[in-house]
Design a protein around this motif. Sequence first.
Motif, PDB file in Angstrom:
ATOM      1  N   GLN A 124       1.147  -0.887  -0.036  1.00  0.00           N
ATOM      2  CA  GLN A 124       0.050  -0.260  -0.416  1.00  0.00           C
ATOM      3  C   GLN A 124       1.067   1.590  -0.348  1.00  0.00           C
ATOM      4  N   ASN A 125       2.049   1.075   0.303  1.00  0.00           N
ATOM      5  CA  ASN A 125       3.053   2.149   0.397  1.00  0.00           C
ATOM      6  C   ASN A 125       2.987   2.924   2.025  1.00  0.00           C
ATOM      7  N   SER A 126       3.534   4.003   2.003  1.00  0.00           N
ATOM      8  CA  SER A 126       3.183   4.846   3.177  1.00  0.00           C
ATOM      9  C   SER A 126       2.681   6.386   2.703  1.00  0.00           C
ATOM     10  N   ILE A 127       2.964   7.246   3.113  1.00  0.00           N
ATOM     11  CA  ILE A 127       2.147   7.940   3.521  1.00  0.00           C
ATOM     12  C   ILE A 127       3.228   9.468   3.008  1.00  0.00           C
ATOM     13  N   ALA A 128       4.801   9.043   3.215  1.00  0.00           N
ATOM     14  CA  ALA A 128       5.906   9.569   2.716  1.00  0.00           C
ATOM     15  C   ALA A 128       6.061  10.418   1.510  1.00  0.00           C
ATOM     16  N   ASP A 129       5.076   9.702   0.390  1.00  0.00           N
ATOM     17  CA  ASP A 129       5.370   9.941  -0.830  1.00  0.00           C
ATOM     18  C   ASP A 129       3.793  11.085  -2.156  1.00  0.00           C
ATOM     19  N   PHE A 130       4.581  11.614  -2.404  1.00  0.00           N
ATOM     20  CA  PHE A 130       3.474  12.492  -3.320  1.00  0.00           C
ATOM     21  C   PHE A 130       3.505  12.090  -4.498  1.00  0.00           C
ATOM     22  N   GLN A 131       2.573  11.907  -5.432  1.00  0.00           N
ATOM     23  CA  GLN A 131       2.901  11.822  -6.922  1.00  0.00           C
ATOM     24  C   GLN A 131       1.474  13.204  -8.117  1.00  0.00           C
ATOM     25  N   CYS A 132       1.784  12.838  -8.963  1.00  0.00           N
ATOM     26  CA  CYS A 132       0.417  13.707  -9.847  1.00  0.00           C
ATOM     27  C   CYS A 132      -0.526  13.102 -10.108  1.00  0.00           C
ATOM     28  N   SER A 133      -1.478  13.700  -9.990  1.00  0.00           N
ATOM     29  CA  SER A 133      -3.220  13.357 -10.215  1.00  0.00           C
ATOM     30  C   SER A 133      -3.750  12.825 -11.311  1.00  0.00           C
ATOM     31  N   VAL A 134      -2.262  13.231 -12.681  1.00  0.00           N
ATOM     32  CA  VAL A 134      -3.066  12.777 -13.520  1.00  0.00           C
ATOM     33  C   VAL A 134      -2.453  11.571 -14.241  1.00  0.00           C
ATOM     34  N   PRO A 135      -1.859  10.982 -14.154  1.00  0.00           N
ATOM     35  CA  PRO A 135       0.058  11.281 -13.382  1.00  0.00           C
ATOM     36  C   PRO A 135       0.299  11.923 -14.671  1.00  0.00           C
ATOM     37  N   CYS A 136       1.019  13.338 -15.033  1.00  0.00           N
ATOM     38  CA  CYS A 136       1.980  13.207 -15.744  1.00  0.00           C
ATOM     39  C   CYS A 136       3.056  12.330 -16.774  1.00  0.00           C
ATOM     40  N   CYS A 137       3.935  11.813 -15.101  1.00  0.00           N
ATOM     41  CA  CYS A 137       4.453  11.210 -15.160  1.00  0.00           C
ATOM     42  C   CYS A 137       5.108  10.191 -13.973  1.00  0.00           C
ATOM     43  N   ASP A 138       5.807  10.154 -13.714  1.00  0.00           N
ATOM     44  CA  ASP A 138       6.365   8.699 -12.961  1.00  0.00           C
ATOM     45  C   ASP A 138       7.257   9.150 -11.982  1.00  0.00           C
ATOM     46  N   ALA A 139       7.254  10.363 -11.270  1.00  0.00           N
ATOM     47  CA  ALA A 139       8.309  10.431 -10.708  1.00  0.00           C
ATOM     48  C   ALA A 139       6.851  10.618  -9.026  1.00  0.00           C
ATOM     49  N   LEU A 140       8.213  10.495  -7.800  1.00  0.00           N
ATOM     50  CA  LEU A 140       7.657  11.172  -6.788  1.00  0.00           C
ATOM     51  C   LEU A 140       8.573  11.679  -5.681  1.00  0.00           C
ATOM     52  N   TRP A 141       7.613  12.420  -4.908  1.00  0.00           N
ATOM     53  CA  TRP A 141       8.594  13.251  -4.079  1.00  0.00           C
ATOM     54  C   TRP A 141       7.595  13.818  -2.834  1.00  0.00           C
ATOM     55  N   ASP A 142       9.849  13.448  -1.871  1.00  0.00           N
ATOM     56  CA  ASP A 142       8.860  13.341  -0.533  1.00  0.00           C
ATOM     57  C   ASP A 142       8.113  14.265   0.200  1.00  0.00           C
ATOM     58  N   GLY A 143       6.914  13.806   1.187  1.00  0.00           N
ATOM     59  CA  GLY A 143       5.596  14.857   1.135  1.00  0.00           C
ATOM     60  C   GLY A 143       5.957  15.952   2.482  1.00  0.00           C
ATOM     61  N   GLU A 144       7.732  15.615   3.488  1.00  0.00           N
ATOM     62  CA  GLU A 144       7.523  16.069   4.773  1.00  0.00           C
ATOM     63  C   GLU A 144       7.221  17.755   5.102  1.00  0.00           C
ATOM     64  N   ALA A 145       8.021  18.225   3.476  1.00  0.00           N
ATOM     65  CA  ALA A 145       7.860  19.718   3.417  1.00  0.00           C
ATOM     66  C   ALA A 145       6.453  19.932   2.984  1.00  0.00           C
ATOM     67  N   ILE A 146       5.788  19.603   2.319  1.00  0.00           N
ATOM     68  CA  ILE A 146       4.558  20.026   2.062  1.00  0.00           C
ATOM     69  C   ILE A 146       3.448  20.125   3.430  1.00  0.00           C
ATOM     70  N   TYR A 147       3.527  18.522   3.976  1.00  0.00           N
ATOM     71  CA  TYR A 147       2.623  18.330   4.948  1.00  0.00           C
ATOM     72  C   TYR A 147       2.640  19.911   6.235  1.00  0.00           C
ATOM     73  N   ARG A 148       4.359  19.863   6.635  1.00  0.00           N
ATOM     74  CA  ARG A 148       4.812  21.030   7.742  1.00  0.00           C
ATOM     75  C   ARG A 148       3.903  22.497   6.928  1.00  0.00           C
ATOM     76  N   THR A 149       4.082  23.008   5.666  1.00  0.00           N
ATOM     77  CA  THR A 149       3.631  24.173   5.502  1.00  0.00           C
ATOM     78  C   THR A 149       2.696  23.991   5.936  1.00  0.00           C
ATOM     79  N   ILE A 150       1.527  22.851   5.388  1.00  0.00           N
ATOM     80  CA  ILE A 150      -0.039  23.280   5.210  1.00  0.00           C
ATOM     81  C   ILE A 150      -0.247  23.187   6.850  1.00  0.00           C
ATOM     82  N   VAL A 151       0.705  22.141   7.605  1.00  0.00           N
ATOM     83  CA  VAL A 151      -0.153  22.729   8.952  1.00  0.00           C
ATOM     84  C   VAL A 151       0.650  23.430   9.931  1.00  0.00           C
ATOM     85  N   ALA A 152       1.592  24.100   9.351  1.00  0.00           N
ATOM     86  CA  ALA A 152       2.057  25.749   9.662  1.00  0.00           C
ATOM     87  C   ALA A 152       1.237  27.027   9.690  1.00  0.00           C
ATOM     88  N   HIS A 153       0.743  26.531   8.718  1.00  0.00           N
ATOM     89  CA  HIS A 153      -0.202  27.802   8.110  1.00  0.00           C
ATOM     90  C   HIS A 153      -2.076  27.321   8.485  1.00  0.00           C
TER      91      HIS A 153
END
Length: 303
Positions: free
Chosen positions: A148-177
């Motif tokens: 099922q993978n983990s909650i760490a990675d994000f991907q494009c919703s299309v997807p336009c590519c198969d790239a994945l990126w770590d979500g920590e900075a995304i989550y911290r930005t959301i929670v900070a504001h």
Amino acid sequence: MTYAERMAAYAARAAELAAQDPTPALERAVSLLEGAGHIIIGGAAGLSAAGGLDYQSEEVLRRDFPALHALGYHTLWEALWDPSRTYLQKQGMIAAEALWARYDFPVIQAYRDLLALVEGRNYFVLSSNIDDQFQKAGFDPDRIFCPQNSIADFQCSVPCCDALWDGEAIYRTIVAHMDPVTYACREEDLPRCPHCGAPAVRNMRGRDVFVSWKVMANRAPFERFWAEAAQDDTVFLELGVGFNSPGLIRHPFQRMTALWPRASLIRMNRDYPSVPEKIRSRSVELGGDMALHLHRMRLLASR
């Protein structure tokens, strides 16, 4: 037997086991692991819950998410599945939960004790958990399969590519504001694909657009290990697997225990520790405190 009758039978067996001295069962479990040629570990939510990552605990919600408790929720599970939330509240709660479960929660001692039991042995982990506790505890990443993978990675919703990126900075930005009272986040903080600008989504199985290359990297090694285990003295070590998704771990483990003549099953589960009668002679049932059981097994194995 009706569903209610089955659940009552599970509860009765769990209470019976919790009231017994578990020492003989723990000693037998350690002996089985020490004699195993292959060990297949099945880890699910109950294993993490034993160390405090408990989505069903009001005490955990009050301790780690006091604002959600103040909103009237009793458990984190209830908050995360509340249909009355706004979209921005939902995203804020998801981000806060991800930071808690994947990034900020310490390594759970039960995982450390489990690693001590199997380190240096021929093991493979199959897990439905999304918190990466196995990886954080130091299990060999080449011996972990989490479909099922983990909650760490994000991907494009299309997807336009198969790239994945770590979500920590995304989550911290959301929670900070986000609003600390309602958990509503800002729409401008929600992630977008850096390549095409489409909304980004978490890279987790269940979506039609799921990018699977990372999560499936260990599938072939796991399947080879499984095939080899059919011919060996194999122990299925099942930890905290209930009935949310029994088809991944619980049912295959007990089915293979029945089919493989040299297989045994160790089932640890606070609420559902019982095994089918036909494999009971080749199984160990352990209810009660899983974290305590694993720690005691570690001590027994080190004698």
